[in-house]
Design a protein around this motif. Structure first.
Motif, short mmCIF file in Angstrom:
data_model
loop_
_atom_site.label_atom_id
_atom_site.label_comp_id
_atom_site.label_asym_id
_atom_site.label_seq_id
_atom_site.Cartn_x
_atom_site.Cartn_y
_atom_site.Cartn_z
N ALA A 287 -69.59 -24.90 -31.75
CA ALA A 287 -70.46 -25.63 -30.99
C ALA A 287 -71.78 -25.87 -31.68
O ALA A 287 -71.98 -25.48 -32.82
CB ALA A 287 -70.82 -24.81 -29.70
N ARG A 388 -73.04 -31.38 -27.73
CA ARG A 388 -72.96 -29.75 -28.13
C ARG A 388 -74.29 -29.33 -28.31
O ARG A 388 -74.75 -28.12 -27.91
CB ARG A 388 -72.15 -29.67 -29.27
CG ARG A 388 -70.76 -30.02 -29.05
CD ARG A 388 -70.08 -29.81 -30.39
NE ARG A 388 -68.64 -29.97 -30.37
CZ ARG A 388 -67.56 -28.93 -29.86
NH1 ARG A 388 -67.82 -27.85 -29.66
NH2 ARG A 388 -66.45 -29.34 -29.73
N HIS A 392 -75.75 -26.27 -26.01
CA HIS A 392 -76.29 -25.05 -26.73
C HIS A 392 -77.67 -24.79 -26.28
O HIS A 392 -78.16 -23.65 -25.88
CB HIS A 392 -76.22 -25.27 -28.32
CG HIS A 392 -77.26 -24.21 -28.97
ND1 HIS A 392 -78.06 -24.54 -29.91
CD2 HIS A 392 -77.35 -22.88 -28.86
CE1 HIS A 392 -78.74 -23.26 -30.62
NE2 HIS A 392 -78.02 -22.46 -29.81
N ASP A 395 -77.03 -23.51 -22.55
CA ASP A 395 -76.27 -22.64 -22.28
C ASP A 395 -76.49 -21.25 -23.08
O ASP A 395 -76.38 -20.20 -22.62
CB ASP A 395 -74.85 -22.74 -22.32
CG ASP A 395 -74.56 -23.78 -21.21
OD1 ASP A 395 -74.90 -23.87 -20.33
OD2 ASP A 395 -73.14 -24.42 -21.53
N CYS A 398 -72.09 -18.56 -24.83
CA CYS A 398 -70.91 -18.49 -23.70
C CYS A 398 -71.51 -18.38 -22.34
O CYS A 398 -72.64 -17.59 -22.38
CB CYS A 398 -69.94 -17.23 -23.72
SG CYS A 398 -68.70 -17.23 -22.50
N PRO A 407 -73.20 -19.51 -29.77
CA PRO A 407 -72.50 -20.76 -29.76
C PRO A 407 -71.44 -20.97 -30.63
O PRO A 407 -70.44 -21.83 -30.35
CB PRO A 407 -73.68 -21.74 -30.05
CG PRO A 407 -75.04 -20.89 -29.55
CD PRO A 407 -74.61 -19.41 -29.97
N CYS A 410 -68.01 -20.15 -29.48
CA CYS A 410 -67.63 -20.98 -28.27
C CYS A 410 -67.00 -22.47 -28.17
O CYS A 410 -67.18 -22.89 -29.45
CB CYS A 410 -68.95 -21.07 -27.18
SG CYS A 410 -69.72 -19.44 -26.93
N GLN A 411 -66.19 -22.75 -27.11
CA GLN A 411 -65.77 -23.86 -27.09
C GLN A 411 -66.33 -24.65 -25.55
O GLN A 411 -66.87 -24.22 -24.88
CB GLN A 411 -64.17 -23.97 -26.73
CG GLN A 411 -63.35 -23.04 -27.95
CD GLN A 411 -62.16 -22.46 -27.35
OE1 GLN A 411 -61.69 -22.92 -26.16
NE2 GLN A 411 -61.32 -22.13 -28.28
N ALA A 412 -66.34 -26.17 -26.10
CA ALA A 412 -66.98 -26.88 -24.70
C ALA A 412 -65.86 -27.06 -23.80
O ALA A 412 -64.73 -27.56 -24.07
CB ALA A 412 -67.34 -28.08 -25.56
N CYS A 430 -69.55 -26.84 -20.28
CA CYS A 430 -70.34 -25.76 -20.44
C CYS A 430 -69.56 -25.07 -21.45
O CYS A 430 -68.41 -25.20 -21.92
CB CYS A 430 -70.49 -24.81 -19.30
SG CYS A 430 -69.01 -24.17 -18.83
N LEU A 431 -70.41 -24.32 -22.20
CA LEU A 431 -69.76 -23.42 -23.32
C LEU A 431 -69.14 -22.08 -23.02
O LEU A 431 -69.47 -21.50 -22.06
CB LEU A 431 -70.89 -23.23 -24.40
CG LEU A 431 -71.64 -24.24 -25.18
CD1 LEU A 431 -72.76 -23.84 -26.24
CD2 LEU A 431 -70.61 -25.00 -25.84
#
Length: 478
Positions: A287, A388, A392, A395, A398, A407, A410-412, A430-431
């Motif tokens: 991310a 992203r 970041h 959020d 996560c 970050p 994490c995945q979007a 969200c992440l």
């Protein structure tokens, strides 16, 4: 309506487990009440012990540290008596009530007591602010794990004391690296870096090279980090400078040579983020920004080494200097007040941020009254990168309540699935780390955007009332 796969037997087991934990926490509070009563009655004087701590050590066969902790917690959480015998409330009445009800446990208490001790060192903190801090932390502790509460407590301290405590002078003088060569030729070493920026640079150089190479990679994190350090050393020239063409390291020529990256917030921004565990083994999609590309070993460039800036040296095989992300309100940056925040959640002195900003790319983000991103600066980057960056900033890693994944792990996630017509936009994303991404897709937890931030509703076996819980970067009401 029952969840798929959850029958009567499973629900009974879950109810029994919840009741057992509530009973354990109530017993813990009853234990503190007993400690307070032993201390008030001065029983240690009768038994000949040197105080209540020593009495507890002998009576319960515990270490001195545990006995002292119990006595200190009893002093903070159990109702007191005045010299005239009048009953007084506990020092932290809201936390005391939450523990007595079995809603929070010893881990939460430790976090709250540390935060309150830090707040008590703020010279101009009012009594009302202290009472409100106890209420706020006790309320959030009912919905958060101790790790998540720690991040929120840091945000609260940063909100009430934005300038923070003065950093110790000459801190860098304490940096050290002990190297011992053994008779069999191996090296043993240990050391420490006291500057949080130096620590972030070190991890930024090691951890990208220490990621798992695939599902067949069974090396431990410690082994992967050792291999990463050897790779950095192997790619260094005789002067100690890693070799490579820094110009090939970045997708964006405008970002080459940047030693750190600031997200300057022109508006009502959040000024701290949750602490993030850089040692996490779960590797997800990146991310925020792409990692510097690493060429194959066979095509390692042989050009001269690139410039080295204040944030650290160039990485191996032409990876460029380590990229840092520092978030700071633009007004604070201009006035050299407040603090910046690293991805790990560590606060950075404003003068350090200003020094790094001399050789950095600044990404402006305009925020609304609720601190949600309204406009995202791109600095010649594509829209997905801008989204992203916004995720970041909002959020901080996560977004799942209490999760500490950074970050980069994490995945979007699309809240309304893309296949179902959901948009790829900040308001619908969200992440999430890999684990919580899979958990959400199981369908037991649901996500709803409220006031520009994700809220997570748990299944009824976790919370029978299914009260939504705020996710993402910890936020303190203004």
């Amino acid at each position: 309506m029952s969840e798929p796969g959850l029958g009567v037997v499973e629900r009974e087991l879950l109810d029994r487990a919840r009741d057992a934990e509530v009973a354990r926490r109530r017993d813990y509070y009853a234990r503190l009440e007993l400690v307070a009563e032993l201390d008030r009655a001065a029983v240690a004087e009768v038994t000949g012990d040197r105080g209540t701590v020593r009495l507890l050590q002998a009576q319960w066969n515990v270490d001195h540290a545990e006995a002292k902790r119990l006595l200190d917690e009893a002093g903070d959480l159990v109702a007191r008596r005045s010299l005239q015998g009048e009953r007084l409330p506990a020092r932290f009445p809201c936390t005391s009530a939450a523990v007595a009800a079995g809603a929070i446990g010893p881990g939460h208490v430790a976090v709250i007591r540390r935060a309150m001790a830090r707040l008590e060192r703020i010279s101009d903190l009012s009594v009302e602010d202290g009472v409100e801090a106890d209420r706020f932390l006790a309320e959030k502790a009912r919905q958060m794990s101790p790790a998540g509460l720690t991040a929120l407590a840091k945000a609260l301290v940063a909100h009430l004391d934005p300038d923070g405590e003065a950093p110790p002078e000459g801190e860098e003088r304490c940096d050290e690296l002990h190297v011992v060569r053994r008779r069999d030729g191996r090296l043993d070493f240990k050391g420490s870096l006291h500057d949080p920026v130096d620590a972030e640079v070190f991890l930024g150089a090691i951890d990208p090279l220490a990621e798992k190479l695939g599902p067949e990679d069974t090396r431990s994190l410690e082994r992967r980090r050792a291999d990463a350090l050897k790779e950095i050393v192997d790619n260094a020239d005789p002067t100690g400078t890693p070799t490579g063409d820094d110009r090939a390291a970045s997708d964006d020529p405008a970002m080459d040579g940047a030693a750190s990256e600031g997200a300057a917030c022109d508006g009502a921004g959040d000024d701290s983020v949750a602490g993030r565990d850089a040692a996490d083994d779960d590797a997800g999609e990146l991310a925020l920004i792409p990692e510097p590309r690493r060429p194959e070993p066979a095509t390692k460039p042989s050009g001269p080494s690139g410039p080295s800036g204040p944030s650290g040296p160039s990485g191996p095989s032409g990876s460029g200097r380590v990229l840092l992300t520092l978030t700071m309100d633009h007004r604070w940056l201009a006035e050299a007040v407040g603090h910046g925040v690293l991805d790990s959640g560590v606060l950075v002195h404003p003068q350090t941020v200003r020094r790094l900003a001399c050789d950095a790319g600044i990404i402006p983000m305009v925020l609304g009254s609720r601190s949600e991103p309204l406009d995202v600066g791109r600095q010649q980057r594509t829209a997905p990168d801008a989204i992203r960056r916004a995720l970041h900033l909002r959020d901080g890693g996560c977004a799942f309540p209490g999760c500490t994944r950074p970050p980069k792990r994490c995945q979007a996630h699309h809240i309304d699935h893309w296949l179902d017509g959901g948009d790829t936009c900040v308001e619908n994303m969200c992440l999430l780390c890999r684990f919580h991404h899979q958990l959400v897709h199981h369908g037991h937890w649901t996500i709803t955007m409220i006031d520009g931030r994700p809220w997570f509703t748990p299944p009824d076996w976790i919370d029978p009332d299914r009260q939504p819980r705020p996710g993402g970067r910890p936020r303190v009401p203004v």
